[in-house]
Structures are given as structure tokens and as C-alpha cells.
Scaffold this active site. Structure first.
Site, PDB file in Angstrom:
ATOM      1  N   PHE A 149       0.808  -1.222   0.000  1.00 51.52           N
ATOM      2  CA  PHE A 149       0.000   0.000   0.000  1.00 51.52           C
ATOM      3  C   PHE A 149       0.838   1.268   0.000  1.00 51.52           C
ATOM      4  O   PHE A 149       0.372   2.335  -0.379  1.00 51.52           O
ATOM      5  CB  PHE A 149      -0.942   0.002   1.224  1.00 51.52           C
ATOM      6  CG  PHE A 149      -0.265   0.435   2.497  1.00 51.52           C
ATOM      7  CD1 PHE A 149      -0.112   1.779   2.807  1.00 51.52           C
ATOM      8  CD2 PHE A 149       0.259  -0.500   3.389  1.00 51.52           C
ATOM      9  CE1 PHE A 149       0.536   2.184   3.966  1.00 51.52           C
ATOM     10  CE2 PHE A 149       0.909  -0.106   4.540  1.00 51.52           C
ATOM     11  CZ  PHE A 149       1.054   1.241   4.831  1.00 51.52           C
ATOM     12  N   LYS A 173      -1.231  -7.159  -9.333  1.00 56.19           N
ATOM     13  CA  LYS A 173      -2.176  -7.346  -8.229  1.00 56.19           C
ATOM     14  C   LYS A 173      -1.778  -6.326  -7.167  1.00 56.19           C
ATOM     15  O   LYS A 173      -0.876  -6.566  -6.365  1.00 56.19           O
ATOM     16  CB  LYS A 173      -2.055  -8.777  -7.699  1.00 56.19           C
ATOM     17  CG  LYS A 173      -3.278  -9.326  -6.963  1.00 56.19           C
ATOM     18  CD  LYS A 173      -3.745  -8.499  -5.798  1.00 56.19           C
ATOM     19  CE  LYS A 173      -2.861  -8.579  -4.586  1.00 56.19           C
ATOM     20  NZ  LYS A 173      -3.252  -7.593  -3.531  1.00 56.19           N
ATOM     21  N   GLU A 176      -4.934  -3.875  -1.822  1.00 53.42           N
ATOM     22  CA  GLU A 176      -6.382  -3.652  -1.791  1.00 53.42           C
ATOM     23  C   GLU A 176      -6.741  -2.401  -0.989  1.00 53.42           C
ATOM     24  O   GLU A 176      -7.892  -1.994  -0.947  1.00 53.42           O
ATOM     25  CB  GLU A 176      -7.121  -4.894  -1.272  1.00 53.42           C
ATOM     26  CG  GLU A 176      -6.690  -5.445   0.072  1.00 53.42           C
ATOM     27  CD  GLU A 176      -5.451  -6.364   0.004  1.00 53.42           C
ATOM     28  OE1 GLU A 176      -4.417  -5.915  -0.530  1.00 53.42           O
ATOM     29  OE2 GLU A 176      -5.513  -7.485   0.533  1.00 53.42           O
ATOM     30  N   ARG A 177      -5.712  -1.794  -0.331  1.00 55.08           N
ATOM     31  CA  ARG A 177      -6.030  -0.643   0.521  1.00 55.08           C
ATOM     32  C   ARG A 177      -6.026   0.685  -0.247  1.00 55.08           C
ATOM     33  O   ARG A 177      -6.709   1.624   0.122  1.00 55.08           O
ATOM     34  CB  ARG A 177      -5.072  -0.590   1.707  1.00 55.08           C
ATOM     35  CG  ARG A 177      -5.453  -1.696   2.695  1.00 55.08           C
ATOM     36  CD  ARG A 177      -4.549  -1.757   3.865  1.00 55.08           C
ATOM     37  NE  ARG A 177      -3.442  -2.669   3.619  1.00 55.08           N
ATOM     38  CZ  ARG A 177      -2.446  -2.879   4.458  1.00 55.08           C
ATOM     39  NH1 ARG A 177      -2.409  -2.229   5.605  1.00 55.08           N
ATOM     40  NH2 ARG A 177      -1.485  -3.724   4.167  1.00 55.08           N
ATOM     41  N   SER A 226       5.414  -6.979   3.260  1.00 54.08           N
ATOM     42  CA  SER A 226       5.988  -7.302   4.567  1.00 54.08           C
ATOM     43  C   SER A 226       6.764  -8.632   4.497  1.00 54.08           C
ATOM     44  O   SER A 226       6.513  -9.458   3.617  1.00 54.08           O
ATOM     45  CB  SER A 226       4.867  -7.405   5.603  1.00 54.08           C
ATOM     46  OG  SER A 226       3.967  -8.421   5.219  1.00 54.08           O
ATOM     47  N   CYS A 281       9.580   1.710   3.513  1.00 49.44           N
ATOM     48  CA  CYS A 281      10.510   0.623   3.865  1.00 49.44           C
ATOM     49  C   CYS A 281      11.917   1.162   4.050  1.00 49.44           C
ATOM     50  O   CYS A 281      12.778   0.464   4.560  1.00 49.44           O
ATOM     51  CB  CYS A 281      10.498  -0.457   2.806  1.00 49.44           C
ATOM     52  SG  CYS A 281      11.208   0.114   1.276  1.00 49.44           S
ATOM     53  N   GLU A 383       9.078  -4.127  13.016  1.00 51.28           N
ATOM     54  CA  GLU A 383       8.892  -2.968  12.142  1.00 51.28           C
ATOM     55  C   GLU A 383       7.590  -2.303  12.569  1.00 51.28           C
ATOM     56  O   GLU A 383       6.531  -2.932  12.536  1.00 51.28           O
ATOM     57  CB  GLU A 383       8.783  -3.454  10.689  1.00 51.28           C
ATOM     58  CG  GLU A 383       8.588  -2.324   9.705  1.00 51.28           C
ATOM     59  CD  GLU A 383       8.428  -2.820   8.270  1.00 51.28           C
ATOM     60  OE1 GLU A 383       7.778  -3.861   8.051  1.00 51.28           O
ATOM     61  OE2 GLU A 383       8.966  -2.162   7.361  1.00 51.28           O
TER      62      GLU A 383
HETATM   63  P1  NAD Z   1       1.593  -6.664   3.007  1.00 52.58           P
HETATM   64  O1  NAD Z   1       2.625  -7.707   3.076  1.00 52.58           O
HETATM   65  O2  NAD Z   1       0.482  -6.677   3.972  1.00 52.58           O
HETATM   66  O3  NAD Z   1       0.899  -6.684   1.553  1.00 52.58           O
HETATM   67  C1  NAD Z   1       1.654  -6.714   0.372  1.00 52.58           C
HETATM   68  C2  NAD Z   1       0.858  -7.471  -0.685  1.00 52.58           C
HETATM   69  O4  NAD Z   1       0.661  -8.811  -0.239  1.00 52.58           O
HETATM   70  C3  NAD Z   1      -0.516  -6.875  -0.955  1.00 52.58           C
HETATM   71  O5  NAD Z   1      -0.748  -6.861  -2.344  1.00 52.58           O
HETATM   72  C4  NAD Z   1      -1.457  -7.821  -0.228  1.00 52.58           C
HETATM   73  O6  NAD Z   1      -2.703  -7.933  -0.874  1.00 52.58           O
HETATM   74  C5  NAD Z   1      -0.725  -9.148  -0.263  1.00 52.58           C
HETATM   75  N1  NAD Z   1      -1.021  -9.980   0.912  1.00 52.58           N
HETATM   76  C6  NAD Z   1      -1.278  -9.551   2.175  1.00 52.58           C
HETATM   77  N2  NAD Z   1      -1.492 -10.594   2.988  1.00 52.58           N
HETATM   78  C7  NAD Z   1      -1.370 -11.718   2.235  1.00 52.58           C
HETATM   79  C8  NAD Z   1      -1.474 -13.111   2.521  1.00 52.58           C
HETATM   80  N3  NAD Z   1      -1.755 -13.561   3.749  1.00 52.58           N
HETATM   81  N4  NAD Z   1      -1.270 -13.981   1.518  1.00 52.58           N
HETATM   82  C9  NAD Z   1      -0.981 -13.545   0.269  1.00 52.58           C
HETATM   83  N5  NAD Z   1      -0.883 -12.231  -0.049  1.00 52.58           N
HETATM   84  C10 NAD Z   1      -1.068 -11.323   0.909  1.00 52.58           C
HETATM   85  O7  NAD Z   1       2.357  -5.257   3.037  1.00 52.58           O
HETATM   86  P2  NAD Z   1       1.742  -3.804   3.150  1.00 52.58           P
HETATM   87  O8  NAD Z   1       1.215  -3.600   4.529  1.00 52.58           O
HETATM   88  O9  NAD Z   1       0.844  -3.505   2.013  1.00 52.58           O
HETATM   89  O10 NAD Z   1       3.054  -2.916   2.946  1.00 52.58           O
HETATM   90  C11 NAD Z   1       3.917  -2.577   3.993  1.00 52.58           C
HETATM   91  C12 NAD Z   1       5.098  -3.523   4.065  1.00 52.58           C
HETATM   92  O11 NAD Z   1       5.793  -3.536   2.830  1.00 52.58           O
HETATM   93  C13 NAD Z   1       6.124  -3.100   5.096  1.00 52.58           C
HETATM   94  O12 NAD Z   1       6.583  -4.243   5.762  1.00 52.58           O
HETATM   95  C14 NAD Z   1       7.236  -2.472   4.259  1.00 52.58           C
HETATM   96  O13 NAD Z   1       8.509  -2.497   4.855  1.00 52.58           O
HETATM   97  C15 NAD Z   1       7.181  -3.329   3.054  1.00 52.58           C
HETATM   98  N6  NAD Z   1       7.794  -2.673   1.912  1.00 52.58           N
HETATM   99  C16 NAD Z   1       9.013  -3.121   1.509  1.00 52.58           C
HETATM  100  C17 NAD Z   1       9.643  -2.501   0.448  1.00 52.58           C
HETATM  101  C18 NAD Z   1      10.984  -2.971  -0.016  1.00 52.58           C
HETATM  102  O14 NAD Z   1      11.392  -2.563  -1.088  1.00 52.58           O
HETATM  103  N7  NAD Z   1      11.692  -3.812   0.711  1.00 52.58           N
HETATM  104  C19 NAD Z   1       9.035  -1.426  -0.203  1.00 52.58           C
HETATM  105  C20 NAD Z   1       7.776  -1.012   0.228  1.00 52.58           C
HETATM  106  C21 NAD Z   1       7.168  -1.649   1.296  1.00 52.58           C
END
Ligand code: NAD
Length: 498
Positions: A149, A173, A176-177, A226, A281, A383
Site C-alpha cells: 500500500f 495485483k 487492496e487498501r 511485509s 521501507c 517494524e
Molecule cells: P503486506 O505484506 O500486507 O501486503 C503486500 C501485498 O501482499 C498486498 O498486495 C497484499 O494484498 C498481499 N497480501 C497480504 N497478505 C497476504 C497473505 N496472507 N497472503 C498472500 N498475499 C497477501 O504489506 P503492506 O502492509 O501492504 O506494505 C507494507 C510492508 O511492505 C512493510 O513491511 C514495508 O517495509 C514493506 N515494503 C518493503 C519494500 C521494499 O522494497 N523492501 C518497499 C515497500 C514496502
């Protein structure tokens, strides 16, 4: 109520989706749209369409594919305010911050404009008698991106331009937020001349992700999110035989040496800690001053700046920080602050229970400063992904380095110092992928690649830049001999070029 749908073959559609999810404006807490949630059937439809589109797109010359990127570059510039507003309305970040996101996305589009140069192969003549060898890189086929998101435009655009320029078709994909940015990116690419079906967008949550990971005709997956989900995506995607790059979470430390310019450090920490409400991140969430005097002087400078941070909705003039993404996120962040306090951290500036006049139902967390954090506390290990800057006081440079190297994450880090020797030692020894020397947020430019170490990444490739060319293509090597009319007879030994 606005309905946000998938886009398959250039058309908005709800496909087979029957479930929906609410999308909010985090500043007001009001629902602004209803999002359709796709699953297996919609992914299957998108993959079939992407496979058809691949036939034409993969045989379009790289120069013509680059022309779409040149067009996209101008269209993004012309529409940057619209893209920024679309981001802010669903994410909450300030307009200027959202514009910064667009600028970094634009850099990747610009890098993709030079794809002809990057897809040049290697050639050697006369590797044997009358034999030449050349190698080139060819697209994989249908590839997919799953995005978080916090950068609803930039992270998809870390992936899409390079994947497409390399000749693949792409299924996005998004989170969704804040899903509207994904559909806007699709529409801008369509304006840029991208044929229908080369980029498809399927919305959804776990069901859509699982369908992507298991589909035999999706050849590579780029994931950003994450760490627990990154690990899951990597493991399941690899088990299904795909290439996977999965970038995860972070806990980024800044070491402040006693010789650093502390005014500069305080400014850097404010931007890197509280920009985008800490939902980056590459945010610095841990300040590690070396020595008691450095820590005391730094805290003195930070307190008034943290207290006076200008917090408000994205369109408020002068706002430096917006709300966090959801009510859940607000409650989780405030819970972690309370847990940190109960574990012994000192709350110097408390952002819990913030109310903004006129926006009482928004998802606000004020800027928070914690002191005397130690490495066994949950606020250190986890985090937080919110506007919380923690100070962990180190007695020596070596202790600070050990701390960073022992942490499970290794995304970004920085050192502030005037001492070249310490800076050089830090750059060599630190077990982190992206390192700043007097630079608080060392996000690589688009012609270098982005990626952390340790549990901040799963897979061998960083994202965008030169690594993207390798990730989104496969190597082919062709060895050629033209008939000369001279027969050398059948050779049964393993062929050599002697
Ligand atoms: P998230 O992991 O909750 O979601 C990321 C994606 O995974 C979304 O598209 C979501 O729909 C999907 N997802 C969520 N739960 C799932 C599940 N149980 N099974 C399968 N798919 C699932 O992350 P977020 O809250 O949207 O974003 C924040 C996180 O992303 C933080 O941890 C941040 O550090 C990380 N991030 C990392 C980078 C990097 O380059 N390393 C960059 C941006 C964000």
C-alpha cells in the site's frame, strides 16, 4: 459508491468476483469506494488474455517497445498532479510527498526508454573454425507483480516498465487498501500506446495472490510487502517453478557519530523518520547516537521539531505528514508505543490519541519520539511502520555496528559523520543492502538496482535497474557454423573448438 474493478484486455470488469472490500480516505475515515476482490477465475482469465497479448508484444521490436516508454514518460509528467492526488486520497500522504513518489517512478520509465541498449547481446566471431557465438536475452512470457500500500504508484512502476520493455506481458495485483493508482497507471499506459492485454490489473487479496503463485503459465513474480508475506510468496512461487523476487520489511538504523553536524542530523531524522508517516521501507526508525553527550544533544534538538511537526490532510498547505493507512494500522502503532513504554522506553513526545480538527474520524497518529530503547524491546525488534522514531544509545561505534548486523532486517541504513575512516569501515562491514553516508534515505537511482539483505529480501535479484533486465529475461546462446562444403566426419568426442 464508486466501484473499482479489474482491468483485463483494456476493459474494466468485475469478472467472476462476488466479494468486495471498502476503500477509505484515511484523513476523514470515510469509505470512498468499493473494490472487487478477484480470485482464481479472474487470474485464469487474465493469464489467458496476457498469453495472447504476449504473442504480439514479444515480437514487437525493443525500439518500438521503447517508444511506448518515451510516450509514457511525457504522459506521467503531464499527469503528475492527477497521479499524486489519486495516491494521496487513498494513502493519505501529502501532495508533495506523492509528487516525489511519481518522480522516482518516472526515473524507472526513463531507464526503460533505453531498453535497446540493455538488451544488446554479446558476440564472438571465430570461437572455432568458421564458428561464431552470440547470446541474447529473451522475455519470459507472462509475469506478475504483487505490491504494497505504501507506494501505490512507485512500486508498481518499479516493476512494470522494465518487465514490459523486456518483452513480457504483466499482471498487476496491487494493494487492496489503495487500489485506484493501479487502474490509473493502466490507463496512462493505454494512452501511451500500450496494446490491450499487455498490462492487466486484477484486484484482490490472498486468493488472487495464491492463484498467481500457483499458475503454471506465470513465469516470474515480483513481490514487495511485509517479510512474512514475502517469505510465503517466495516459498510457494519457487515451489511452483517460478522465478521470484520478494522484497520484505525493514528496520533502518542511523548511526550518529560524535563528530556529526547535529543540526543536519536532526533535519535528516525528521524527514526520514516522519515523512509519509513513517510508512516507508526506507524510513529511519532507529537513531543510534554514539556516546551519552551525542545522544543528549541530539534529543534536545529533536524534541521541539517532533512536537511542532505540521500534521494534516494531504491538501492542507504546509502539511508535513498525513494520517496512517487504516484504523487497524493506527491501533497497531499506538499499541506498540504502549508496549514500548511498558517495557521501559521513555516516551518523550507522545503521538497517541491525536485528533485533527475537522477530521476527527481520520486515522491519525502523531509524531512520537522514544528514548532509552533497548535491543530486547518489541519496539526495537518489530517494524512499526508508523511515525515513531526510537533512540537507542550506543556506547561505541562498534556496539552500534554490531547492533545493526544482528538485526533480522537489512534493508537500509545510514551513518552521519565527518570521519572518512569510520564511514569507509561502515560501508564495508555493515550487513545491509542500501547504505547512506550522510544520506538518510539511500534509495538507489533507477540505473542502480534496489534491494536489501537478510530477511528484507528473498531471491537473488534486486528490483529495477540492471538487475531487472536479468530478472525479466532468460539468456539464449547461439553457436553458428555455415556449411563450407568440407566434411569433417562424425565426431564422437565431446565437442571442443580446437
Ligand atoms: P503486506 O505484506 O500486507 O501486503 C503486500 C501485498 O501482499 C498486498 O498486495 C497484499 O494484498 C498481499 N497480501 C497480504 N497478505 C497476504 C497473505 N496472507 N497472503 C498472500 N498475499 C497477501 O504489506 P503492506 O502492509 O501492504 O506494505 C507494507 C510492508 O511492505 C512493510 O513491511 C514495508 O517495509 C514493506 N515494503 C518493503 C519494500 C521494499 O522494497 N523492501 C518497499 C515497500 C514496502
Amino acid at each position: 459508491m464508486k466501484k473499482i474493478q479489474h482491468i483485463i484486455n483494456g476493459e474494466a470488469t468485475s469478472g467472476a468476483s462476488t466479494e468486495t472490500q471498502a476503500v477509505y480516505n484515511p484523513a476523514t475515515g470515510e469509505q470512498t469506494a468499493e473494490l472487487v476482490l478477484g480470485g482464481l477465475a479472474d487470474i485464469n482469465t487474465a493469464v489467458e488474455n496476457s498469453k495472447q497479448a504476449f504473442k504480439g508484444w514479444s515480437t514487437t521490436s525493443p525500439a518500438k517497445r521503447a517508444k511506448v516508454m518515451f510516450n509514457m514518460r511525457q504522459i506521467l509528467i503531464d499527469n503528475q498532479d492527477l497521479v499524486a492526488e489519486t495516491i494521496s486520497k487513498e494513502h493519505g500522504k501529502t501532495h508533495d510527498d506523492a509528487l516525489g513518489e511519481v518522480t522516482r517512478a518516472l526515473e524507472v520509465v526513463e531507464y526503460a526508454c533505453g531498453i535497446t541498449e540493455k538488451l544488446k547481446g554479446d558476440f564472438n566471431s571465430d570461437v572455432g573454425p568458421g564458428i561464431d557465438t552470440h547470446s541474447n536475452r529473451q522475455p519470459l512470457g507472462v509475469v506478475a507483480g504483487i505490491t504494497p500500500f505504501n507506494f501505490p504508484s512507485m512500486v508498481p512502476l518499479w516493476m512494470i516498465p522494465m518487465a514490459l520493455a523486456c518483452g513480457n506481458t504483466f499482471i498487476l495485483k496491487p494493494s487492496e487498501r489503495d487500489p485506484s493508482s493501479a487502474n490509473l497507471i493502466h490507463d496512462l499506459f493505454a494512452q501511451a500506446g500500450l496494446p490491450a492485454g499487455v498490462l492487466n490489473v486484477v484486484h484482490g487479496g490472498k486468493d488472487a495472490v495464491d492463484a498467481i503463485l500457483d499458475h503454471k503459465d506465470i513465469h516470474a513474480v515480483s513481490f514487495v510487502g511485509s517479510t512474512p508475506i514475502a517469505e510465503y510468496v517466495y516459498t510457494r512461487g519457487c515451489a511452483a517453478g517460478k522465478r521470484v523476487q520478494a522484497l520484505g520489511g525493514a528496520k533502518n538504523h542511523m548511526i550518529i557519530m560524535p563528530d556529526a553536524d547535529l543540526d543536519q542530523v536532526a533535519d535528516a531524522l525528521m524527514g526520514a523518520g516522519f515523512g509519509s508517516a513513517g510508512e516507508r521501507c526506507m524510513a529511519i526508525s532507529m537513531a543510534v547516537p554514539v556516546g551519552k553527550e551525542t545522544a543528549d544533544r541530539l534529543i534536545e534538538k529533536l524534541i521541539p521539531q517532533v512536537q511542532n511537526l505540521n500534521i494534516g490532510p494531504y491538501d492542507k498547505k504546509g502539511a508535513e505528514m498525513g494520517p496512517v493507512i487504516t484504523l487497524d494500522a493506527k491501533q497497531r502503532i499506538e499499541g506498540l508505543i504502549s508496549q514500548g513504554e511498558s517495557e521501559g522506553a521513555k516516551v518523550l513526545v507522545d503521538g497517541r490519541d491525536l485528533k485533527i480538527a475537522g477530521y476527527e474520524n481520520g486515522f491519525w497518529v502523531g509524531a512520537t519520539l522514544l528514548d532509552h530503547v533497548t535491543s530486547d524491546m518489541s519496539v526495537y525488534k518489530q517494524e512499526i511502520f508508523g511515525p515513531v522514531l526510537s533512540v537507542l544509545r550506543a556506547e561505541s561505534y562498534e556496539e552500534a555496528v554490531d547492533l545493526i548486523n544482528s538485526h533480522e532486517y537489512g534493508n537500509g541504513t545510514a551513518i552521519f559523520t565527518r570521519d572518512g575512516d569510520a564511514a569507509r569501515d561502515f560501508a564495508t562491514k555493515i550487513q545491509v543492502g542500501m547504505v547512506g553516508i550522510n544520506v538518510p534515505i539511500p534509495v538507489p537511482v533507477a540505473y542502480h538496482s534496489f534491494g536489501g539483505w537478510k530477511r528484507s529480501i528473498f531471491g537473488a535479484h534486486g528490483i529495477y535497474g540492471p538487475e531487472a533486465v536479468h530478472f525479466y529475461t532468460k539468456l539464449k546462446t547461439i553457436t553458428t557454423r555455415w556449411p563450407t562444403g568440407i566434411r569433417s566426419g562424425a565426431q564422437f568426442n565431446f565437442p571442443s573448438m580446437d
